[in-house]
Design a protein around this motif. Structure first.
Motif, mmCIF file in Angstrom:
data_model
loop_
_atom_site.group_PDB
_atom_site.id
_atom_site.type_symbol
_atom_site.label_atom_id
_atom_site.label_comp_id
_atom_site.label_asym_id
_atom_site.label_seq_id
_atom_site.Cartn_x
_atom_site.Cartn_y
_atom_site.Cartn_z
ATOM 1 N N THR A 73 47.331 -45.598 1.540
ATOM 2 C CA THR A 73 47.117 -44.261 0.975
ATOM 3 C C THR A 73 46.168 -43.447 1.870
ATOM 4 N N LEU A 74 45.049 -44.047 2.254
ATOM 5 C CA LEU A 74 44.081 -43.335 3.110
ATOM 6 C C LEU A 74 44.697 -43.001 4.473
ATOM 7 N N LEU A 76 47.791 -42.512 5.093
ATOM 8 C CA LEU A 76 48.755 -41.417 4.933
ATOM 9 C C LEU A 76 48.051 -40.067 4.797
ATOM 10 N N LEU A 77 46.952 -40.028 4.022
ATOM 11 C CA LEU A 77 46.201 -38.771 3.887
ATOM 12 C C LEU A 77 45.693 -38.306 5.254
ATOM 13 N N PHE A 78 45.180 -39.271 6.011
ATOM 14 C CA PHE A 78 44.612 -38.994 7.332
ATOM 15 C C PHE A 78 45.720 -38.697 8.347
ATOM 16 N N MET A 80 49.015 -37.934 7.924
ATOM 17 C CA MET A 80 49.903 -36.794 7.695
ATOM 18 C C MET A 80 49.205 -35.478 8.026
ATOM 19 N N ARG A 81 47.903 -35.426 7.746
ATOM 20 C CA ARG A 81 47.122 -34.243 8.113
ATOM 21 C C ARG A 81 47.115 -34.106 9.635
#
Lengths: 245, 70
Positions: A73-74, A76-78, A80-81
């Motif tokens: 999850t982390l 992906l947040l990092f 994808m940004r």
């Protein structure tokens, strides 16, 4: 199976982060003196090593499935940004990252702060410390995120980051100016794709989903994100800001 | 302390600089985690859906930014 992509992702991601830090540390050193620049950067690197040594082993005590879901999850947040920014740069919507311009901006700002005092210069120490911490935290996160994905991946991921640090330090010593020759924007695009692929794979594993082809699907995810990013960059191209005549 | 505060703010921004984008990623992951394993989908389909949703969020987020939406 994941060792090679882990080393490549950690090396490439760390390389771009360390190059960004090197640009500012070089600017600090050339304007305010090397004592504060190297002292600030070294203090931040020491603190980052402590952080990595504390966080890495702590993750091994959490069940692997929970680690996969949380780290995925982390990541992906990092990632994808990161990839979204790389797409916008590739499309020309936002300017490409330019180390020479960053160096010029930083040296001008540091000169405007007045002459450096003798001995330890607090501005030099704080500036070098802050940029090394900010870029270094990204490296620590990437290494731990990639390393926590499977047994025995932390060492190869750390090796990739350490190799990148070695390359950047050597380049800094040899050149004494920002490293502008490395295709940083292309590297960032590739790293974004890798981070998204790793994040998706591990989030899926954490959810208990079955990947077709098991670990080989990581390669398919890389190809999938790469294709989506290229097509999106093309679609975004008409939104480039018009150049002044 | 001021420097450490700035470092902490920058570190948070690494994950959450666009609330709508981050919310979409988290929402899709939560939906997949809760719903997909219970649907009894054929082999591999759930994983493909996970990727397809994330790829869609990435494309939409980039396009929205390009149009000046964030």
């Amino acid at each position: 199976m994941h060792v090679v992509p882990s080393v490549v992702a950690a090396f490439a991601a760390s390389l771009v982060e360390f190059i960004e830090a090197l640009t500012i540390v070089l600017a600090v050193g050339s304007v305010r003196g090397w004592r504060g620049a190297i002292g600030g950067a070294a203090a931040a690197l020491g603190l980052l090593l402590v952080l990595a040594a504390m966080l890495g082993p702590a993750l091994t005590r959490i069940p692997l499935r929970a680690v996969h879901l949380g780290i995925g999850t982390l990541l992906l947040l990092f990632g994808m940004r990161w990839l979204r920014k790389a797409i916008l740069r590739s499309a020309g919507v936002i300017p490409l990252h330019d180390e020479a311009a960053a160096y010029a901006r930083q040296t001008a700002a540091l000169r405007a702060a007045g002459p450096a005092p003798g001995g330890w210069d607090p501005l030099a120490v704080a500036t070098a410390f802050k940029i090394t911490m900010v870029e270094g935290i990204e490296v620590v996160f990437i290494v731990i995120a990639i390393g926590a994905g499977g047994a025995g991946l932390l060492v190869p991921a750390s090796f990739g980051a350490a190799a990148a640090l070695g390359v950047v330090v050597l380049l800094g010593l040899a050149l004494h100016r920002p490293v502008a020759a490395i295709p940083e924007n292309m590297l960032k695009f590739g790293v974004g794709v890798l981070l998204c692929a790793f994040g998706t794979f591990w989030a899926g594993e954490g959810m208990g989903l079955v990947w077709p082809g098991d670990e080989f699907s990581l390669g398919v995810l890389v190809a999938g994100y790469f294709a989506v990013a290229l097509v999106t960059a093309r679609v975004c191209r008409p939104y480039r800001p018009a150049l002044d005549a | 302390m001021k420097v450490l505060g700035a470092v902490w703010t920058e570190a948070l921004r690494l994950f959450l600089d666009d609330g709508r984008f981050a919310g979409a990623v988290l929402g899709w992951l939560a939906l997949c985690w809760i719903v997909l394993p219970r649907l009894g989908l054929p082999w591999g389909v759930a994983a493909i859906l996970l990727f397809a949703g994330l790829a869609g969020i990435l494309a939409e987020g980039a396009l929205r930014s390009a149009r000046g939406g964030s």
